[in-house]
Enzyme design. Structure first.
Site, mmCIF file in Angstrom:
data_model
loop_
_atom_site.group_PDB
_atom_site.id
_atom_site.type_symbol
_atom_site.label_atom_id
_atom_site.label_comp_id
_atom_site.label_asym_id
_atom_site.label_seq_id
_atom_site.Cartn_x
_atom_site.Cartn_y
_atom_site.Cartn_z
ATOM 1 N N ALA A 12 0.150 6.395 -8.629
ATOM 2 C CA ALA A 12 1.604 6.617 -8.568
ATOM 3 C C ALA A 12 2.320 5.495 -9.300
ATOM 4 C CB ALA A 12 2.072 6.682 -7.117
ATOM 5 N N GLY A 94 -5.044 -8.201 -12.556
ATOM 6 C CA GLY A 94 -4.161 -7.063 -12.348
ATOM 7 C C GLY A 94 -2.757 -7.502 -11.966
ATOM 8 N N ALA A 95 -1.759 -6.850 -12.565
ATOM 9 C CA ALA A 95 -0.372 -7.196 -12.278
ATOM 10 C C ALA A 95 -0.039 -7.012 -10.804
ATOM 11 C CB ALA A 95 0.557 -6.344 -13.146
ATOM 12 N N ASP A 96 -0.624 -5.996 -10.164
ATOM 13 C CA ASP A 96 -0.344 -5.753 -8.758
ATOM 14 C C ASP A 96 -0.874 -6.873 -7.877
ATOM 15 O OD1 ASP A 96 -2.967 -5.048 -9.404
ATOM 16 O OD2 ASP A 96 -3.028 -3.328 -8.043
ATOM 17 N N ARG A 97 -2.045 -7.423 -8.228
ATOM 18 C CA ARG A 97 -2.611 -8.502 -7.420
ATOM 19 C C ARG A 97 -1.730 -9.747 -7.472
ATOM 20 N NH1 ARG A 97 -8.561 -9.649 -9.164
ATOM 21 N NH2 ARG A 97 -8.544 -10.874 -7.237
ATOM 22 N N ASP A 117 -4.497 -5.531 0.071
ATOM 23 C CA ASP A 117 -3.842 -4.408 -0.589
ATOM 24 C C ASP A 117 -4.805 -3.224 -0.569
ATOM 25 O OD1 ASP A 117 -2.533 -2.598 -2.177
ATOM 26 O OD2 ASP A 117 -2.204 -3.960 -3.866
ATOM 27 N N THR A 177 -22.391 15.496 9.743
ATOM 28 C CA THR A 177 -22.379 14.849 8.432
ATOM 29 C C THR A 177 -20.966 14.400 8.055
ATOM 30 O OG1 THR A 177 -24.283 16.117 7.699
ATOM 31 C CG2 THR A 177 -22.896 15.163 5.982
#
Length: 247
Positions: A12, A94-97, A117, A177
């Site tokens: 997203a 990563g930019a999000d990190r 995250d 299962t």
């Protein structure tokens, strides 16, 4: 100043509109056209774009012609951030990190913070009390775990991730299962993250833990100790980066 930040992820593209320091609105867009509509409605003048998927420059280029004072693309290797980045390869970070780390350091200054995250991948990232981003770990997310069991075996079915209500009642010992796979993926991931938190707390006894991400609800009741759940953490971090870089 009305500003807008966009976090383009693997599943997203989430935006946050800030009026000064306050988050006035958050949501998601599926295209540049939808982003343009948000910009015109909110009358944002400054934009920061960050991506871990398609290049953010593609979105930035598509905004040419909009009435904007500044459009910035966040690049963890070169964009100034309000903390020290000790990652050995910042150009691959990563930019999000990094944005999550910035948001955590802003919310909980002066103490070590572990950001969990829970999204496409489960990322654990450490910010020490001196506002230094140290790095962390990346592991498969919940959907990825379920998909991998199907993709790499001959007979295990492809399972969707269950609703949070069902997941909260999931037994440790699956009796068929389907429930065995769900227990392995969900309970196993929660035990893994709890183990990470426990290990970090040995080294950092005053550690705070911040939980964010699209699958945070699956972990919130399963993690031990006090947890700060901040759904808009990455947007908050991106906004702090934007404020620092506004010229």
């Amino acid at each position: 100043m009305i500003s807008l930040v966009l976090d383009i992820g693997n599943t997203a593209a989430k935006y946050g509109c800030f009026d000064g320091a306050a988050l006035a609105e958050a949501g998601s867009v599926a295209s540049v056209e939808e982003l343009r509509a948000v910009l015109r409605r909110t009358q944002a003048t400054h934009v920061l774009l960050a991506s871990v998927a398609v290049p953010a420059e593609e979105w930035a280029a598509a905004l040419v012609g909009e009435e904007l004072e500044q459009v910035l693309v966040f690049k963890p290797g070169t964009t100034p951030v309000p903390l020290t980045n000790a990652y050995a390869t910042p150009q691959t970070l990563g930019a999000d990190r990094l944005a999550g780390a910035v948001g955590a350091a802003y919310l909980l200054p002066g103490r070590p913070v572990l950001v969990i995250d829970a999204g496409t991948c489960i990322k654990c990232d450490l910010v020490t009390a001196d506002a230094t981003y140290r790095g962390g770990s990346i592991a498969p997310g919940l959907r990825m775990r379920l998909q991998a069991m199907h993709a790499f075996t001959g007979r295990l079915p492809e399972l969707p991730l269950p609703a949070a209500a069902e997941a909260s009642q999931l037994a440790l010992c699956g009796n068929d299962t389907r429930t065995a796979m769900l227990s392995g993926a969900l309970n196993g991931a929660a035990l893994e993250v709890n183990g990470m938190i426990a290990s970090y707390r040995v080294e950092y006894p005053a550690l705070a833990v911040v939980l964010t991400g699209g699958d945070a609800a699956f972990f919130e009741s399963r993690l031990k100790g006090r947890i700060f759940a901040v759904s808009e953490l990455i947007l908050l971090g991106l906004h702090r980066i934007l404020v620092l870089n506004v010229g």
